[in-house]
Scaffold this motif. Sequence first.
Motif, PDB file in Angstrom:
ATOM      1  N   GLN A  92       0.362   4.091   3.866  1.00  0.00           N
ATOM      2  CA  GLN A  92       0.127   2.730   3.471  1.00  0.00           C
ATOM      3  C   GLN A  92       1.018   1.775   4.166  1.00  0.00           C
ATOM      4  OE1 GLN A  92      -0.501   0.185  -0.794  1.00  0.00           O
ATOM      5  NE2 GLN A  92      -0.960   2.426  -0.890  1.00  0.00           N
ATOM      6  N   SER A  93       0.415   0.413   4.387  1.00  0.00           N
ATOM      7  CA  SER A  93       1.333  -0.449   5.282  1.00  0.00           C
ATOM      8  C   SER A  93       1.792  -1.542   4.133  1.00  0.00           C
ATOM      9  CB  SER A  93       0.637  -1.059   6.361  1.00  0.00           C
ATOM     10  OG  SER A  93       0.348   0.007   7.103  1.00  0.00           O
ATOM     11  N   PHE A  94       2.863  -2.390   4.568  1.00  0.00           N
ATOM     12  CA  PHE A  94       3.281  -3.574   3.782  1.00  0.00           C
ATOM     13  C   PHE A  94       3.982  -4.611   4.657  1.00  0.00           C
ATOM     14  CE2 PHE A  94       3.504   0.547   1.701  1.00  0.00           C
ATOM     15  CZ  PHE A  94       3.163   0.149   0.262  1.00  0.00           C
ATOM     16  N   THR A  95       4.140  -5.667   4.008  1.00  0.00           N
ATOM     17  CA  THR A  95       4.929  -6.807   4.727  1.00  0.00           C
ATOM     18  C   THR A  95       6.063  -7.056   3.773  1.00  0.00           C
ATOM     19  OG1 THR A  95       2.801  -7.728   5.782  1.00  0.00           O
ATOM     20  CG2 THR A  95       4.790  -9.204   5.546  1.00  0.00           C
ATOM     21  N   ILE A  96       7.302  -7.046   4.115  1.00  0.00           N
ATOM     22  CA  ILE A  96       8.194  -7.258   3.357  1.00  0.00           C
ATOM     23  C   ILE A  96       9.256  -8.280   3.803  1.00  0.00           C
ATOM     24  CG2 ILE A  96       8.299  -4.711   2.571  1.00  0.00           C
ATOM     25  CD1 ILE A  96      10.494  -4.214   4.224  1.00  0.00           C
ATOM     26  N   HIS A 120       8.496   3.770   7.970  1.00  0.00           N
ATOM     27  CA  HIS A 120       8.705   3.499   9.477  1.00  0.00           C
ATOM     28  C   HIS A 120       9.223   1.969   9.373  1.00  0.00           C
ATOM     29  CE1 HIS A 120       6.938   2.591  13.783  1.00  0.00           C
ATOM     30  NE2 HIS A 120       8.370   2.904  13.558  1.00  0.00           N
ATOM     31  N   CYS A 121      10.393   1.644   9.575  1.00  0.00           N
ATOM     32  CA  CYS A 121      11.105   0.354   9.376  1.00  0.00           C
ATOM     33  C   CYS A 121      12.051   0.217  10.479  1.00  0.00           C
ATOM     34  CB  CYS A 121      11.901   0.418   8.081  1.00  0.00           C
ATOM     35  SG  CYS A 121      12.783  -1.075   7.932  1.00  0.00           S
ATOM     36  N   ASP A 122      12.018  -1.047  11.447  1.00  0.00           N
ATOM     37  CA  ASP A 122      12.803  -1.458  12.397  1.00  0.00           C
ATOM     38  C   ASP A 122      12.723  -0.089  13.518  1.00  0.00           C
ATOM     39  OD1 ASP A 122      13.585  -3.590  10.923  1.00  0.00           O
ATOM     40  OD2 ASP A 122      15.388  -2.832  10.151  1.00  0.00           O
ATOM     41  N   THR A 146      16.094   4.363  -0.211  1.00  0.00           N
ATOM     42  CA  THR A 146      16.514   3.061  -0.131  1.00  0.00           C
ATOM     43  C   THR A 146      16.923   2.231   1.325  1.00  0.00           C
ATOM     44  OG1 THR A 146      17.525   2.844  -2.403  1.00  0.00           O
ATOM     45  CG2 THR A 146      17.956   0.921  -1.033  1.00  0.00           C
ATOM     46  N   PHE A 147      16.249   1.564   1.818  1.00  0.00           N
ATOM     47  CA  PHE A 147      16.400   0.814   3.151  1.00  0.00           C
ATOM     48  C   PHE A 147      16.461  -0.684   3.135  1.00  0.00           C
ATOM     49  CE2 PHE A 147      11.980   1.590   2.336  1.00  0.00           C
ATOM     50  CZ  PHE A 147      11.427   0.472   3.081  1.00  0.00           C
ATOM     51  N   THR A 152      12.066  -6.401  11.576  1.00  0.00           N
ATOM     52  CA  THR A 152      10.734  -6.594  11.341  1.00  0.00           C
ATOM     53  C   THR A 152      10.080  -6.623  10.011  1.00  0.00           C
ATOM     54  OG1 THR A 152       8.513  -5.652  12.003  1.00  0.00           O
ATOM     55  CG2 THR A 152      10.358  -3.960  11.715  1.00  0.00           C
ATOM     56  N   THR A 153       9.257  -7.293   9.647  1.00  0.00           N
ATOM     57  CA  THR A 153       8.652  -7.359   8.269  1.00  0.00           C
ATOM     58  C   THR A 153       7.420  -6.531   7.885  1.00  0.00           C
ATOM     59  OG1 THR A 153       7.319  -9.310   8.784  1.00  0.00           O
ATOM     60  CG2 THR A 153       9.611  -9.707   8.197  1.00  0.00           C
TER      61      THR A 153
END
Length: 277
Positions: A92-96, A120-122, A146-147, A152-153
């Motif tokens: 699932q994808s998100f904008t944070i 998958h972050c940064d 926790t990250f 990138t958002t």
Amino acid sequence: LPTFTRNSVAYLSDGTQVVANQPRFEQGKFGKAVMVEEGTTNLVLNPSFENDLTNWGGWGSPPTRDVVTTQKLYGSKALRLITNGNNQGVRQSFTISLGVPYTLSVWVKVITGRPVIMAHCDGRYLTVEAPAKWAGDEQWHRLTHTFTASTTTNIHIYLGKSAGGAVGEYYFDGVQLEAKPYLTSFTDGTRAAERLTTTLHDKIDVTDQWTIECRLKPNLFQFALTGTGSRAAAWQLGKYYQANKTNVILWKNNNPPAYNIELAVMNNHKRRDCRGL
């Protein structure tokens, strides 16, 4: 008598839903203990698979990827995966927001193998694997990570088998992504903050000497008794206590200012929840 408020449903650790404005009781040091928690918002859509695989995308081609009712922790359904290779499961994808800590968590029951959760972050794949000892123990366990995103958002979360872990059969339920540097109990959507208050039979004169004792097991970073009043800064009595430690806490007021008092869970010197007294 004590009064309790929470303007939303919440869940016990065994998955039981508790209606709004009713307290949650868990096992304590001496029988029952009441759970008082801050509010949170779960960013995951369809987090306990009550709407089958709606909002979840496929990740690879596992032999089995379905939603079942025979194994579940929250609601009436859970995700079942049987994997036979790397990069298999759901996503699932998100904008944070940049610079904000987020905590990802999921409840998993492992039949065989070792499942993973991954963010998958940064440009990095942040993976947490279930330990081998969970396989076949018939228990639900919580994986968490926790990250903080710095470049990138747009992020993606994955449940299943990556290059890490081990192929096998596993069930997932209660997926949660929340904008906090720690995890809280599962909720589907938003859980309101909880407040427990009580009126003492004999009023405490905060300008006089007094003692308060309690036993607690905080799941946040700090816990303190504070005084509030006309000044912006609160005063603190006693020590701060680390998360997941059981303590008997004794506060004594030997040189008090003329303020009211309240019991508060603290995090980085900011009040989070559990107000009262």
